[in-house]
Scaffold this active site. Structure first.
Site, short mmCIF file in Angstrom:
data_model
loop_
_atom_site.label_atom_id
_atom_site.label_comp_id
_atom_site.label_asym_id
_atom_site.label_seq_id
_atom_site.Cartn_x
_atom_site.Cartn_y
_atom_site.Cartn_z
N ASP A 1 0.82 -1.22 0.00
CA ASP A 1 0.00 0.00 0.00
C ASP A 1 0.85 1.27 0.00
O ASP A 1 2.02 1.25 0.39
CB ASP A 1 -0.89 0.03 1.24
CG ASP A 1 -2.03 -0.97 1.18
OD1 ASP A 1 -2.04 -1.82 0.28
OD2 ASP A 1 -2.91 -0.90 2.06
N ASP A 2 0.21 2.37 -0.42
CA ASP A 2 0.70 3.74 -0.23
C ASP A 2 1.77 4.22 -1.20
O ASP A 2 2.33 5.29 -1.00
CB ASP A 2 1.20 3.96 1.20
CG ASP A 2 0.11 3.85 2.24
OD1 ASP A 2 -1.07 3.84 1.85
OD2 ASP A 2 0.44 3.76 3.44
N HIS B 1 -5.96 2.84 -4.19
CA HIS B 1 -5.94 2.97 -2.72
C HIS B 1 -6.41 4.36 -2.29
O HIS B 1 -5.96 4.87 -1.27
CB HIS B 1 -4.53 2.69 -2.21
CG HIS B 1 -4.43 2.48 -0.72
ND1 HIS B 1 -5.34 1.71 0.00
CD2 HIS B 1 -3.53 2.94 0.19
CE1 HIS B 1 -4.99 1.71 1.27
NE2 HIS B 1 -3.90 2.45 1.43
N HIS C 1 -5.90 9.10 0.87
CA HIS C 1 -5.89 8.20 2.03
C HIS C 1 -6.73 8.72 3.21
O HIS C 1 -6.29 8.70 4.36
CB HIS C 1 -4.44 7.97 2.50
CG HIS C 1 -4.23 6.66 3.18
ND1 HIS C 1 -4.45 6.47 4.54
CD2 HIS C 1 -3.82 5.45 2.70
CE1 HIS C 1 -4.16 5.22 4.86
NE2 HIS C 1 -3.79 4.57 3.77
N HIS D 1 3.64 -2.53 3.10
CA HIS D 1 3.66 -1.13 2.67
C HIS D 1 4.89 -0.80 1.85
O HIS D 1 6.01 -1.24 2.17
CB HIS D 1 3.55 -0.20 3.88
CG HIS D 1 2.18 -0.18 4.47
ND1 HIS D 1 1.73 -1.18 5.34
CD2 HIS D 1 1.12 0.66 4.31
CE1 HIS D 1 0.47 -0.94 5.68
NE2 HIS D 1 0.08 0.17 5.07
#
Length: 234
Positions: A53-54, A103, A107, A196
């Site tokens: 993620d991210d 995603h 966020h 991540h």
């Protein structure tokens, strides 16, 4: 001096024995080699989903290199704002054989937004990733894993399947490299792990993750938009 019939027979018998021994050795070597190098398909008793993620981030290039060197593929759940700012890294993810997921754009806690706000977060990310050369994502991971019926329905309207995770590596919470590898060891066929893109400990864990999966006959697969489970790459 001419050879006698008996000596000629002995010579012939010796030659035949040598030939038979050589043939047996060749057969043994061939069988051993075949056993030692099973096909890739036979080595995979199941598939798991590695998800990051991210990204993309300053760590992405190193992460992609580590994944490639260890024969792993993964799904990269990118934030739209970072995809828009770093299109070359999105293209690098694709070139490295990774799959790209949505995603959200910034966020946020999506469950606290209006339906229009949720739609904006998802739609802008779809566009940012497509503009960066990442194609049109089919998978969506809500930030923090927070979701409800509205979030899921908005994602579905954009052709996205919501993907949470089965195993949390806790890399976002400062988990050590060893703990991250141990978390990957809890994966079973079809299941996914949360990792991540920006975590230095996760980057360091990639070789260990590859080893622990291989020791259990598991291979890194793609996540099916139909079932949400990890499957063999198409």
């Amino acid at each position: 001096m001419a050879a006698t019939p008996r000596s000629s027979f002995r010579t012939l018998l010796t030659r035949l024995t040598v030939l038979a021994t050589a043939a047996a050795a060749t057969l043994t070597a061939t069988t051993t080699a075949a056993t030692a190098t099973p096909s890739r398909a036979a080595a995979c008793s199941g598939y798991v989903g590695l998800t990051f993620d991210d990204g993309p981030s300053g760590n992405t290039a190193g992460l992609l290199d580590a994944l490639r060197r260890n024969g792993l593929r993964a799904t990269m759940f990118n934030q739209g704002q970072y995809a828009a700012a770093n299109p070359s890294l999105v293209r690098a993810q694709v070139a490295a054989g990774m799959w790209i997921g949505n995603h959200s754009y910034t966020h946020p806690h999506l469950t606290g937004l209006s339906q229009a706000g949720i739609d904006s977060e998802i739609s802008r990310t779809q566009q940012a990733i497509a503009n960066a050369g990442g194609g049109t994502p089919k998978l969506f991971r809500p930030p923090y894993g927070e979701t409800n019926a509205t979030v899921k329905s908005v994602a579905a309207r954009h052709g996205l399947t919501q993907i949470i995770w089965d195993v949390d590596s806790q890399d976002w919470n400062g988990a050590s490299t060893e703990a991250i590898v141990q978390a990957a060891g809890r994966l079973t066929d079809g299941r996914t792990i949360l990792l991540h893109d920006w975590s230095a400990n996760t980057l360091a864990a990639i070789p260990g993750i590859a080893r622990v999966l291989a020791s259990r006959g598991l291979c890194a697969g793609m996540i099916s938009p139909r079932t949400g489970r990890a499957v063999a790459p198409g």
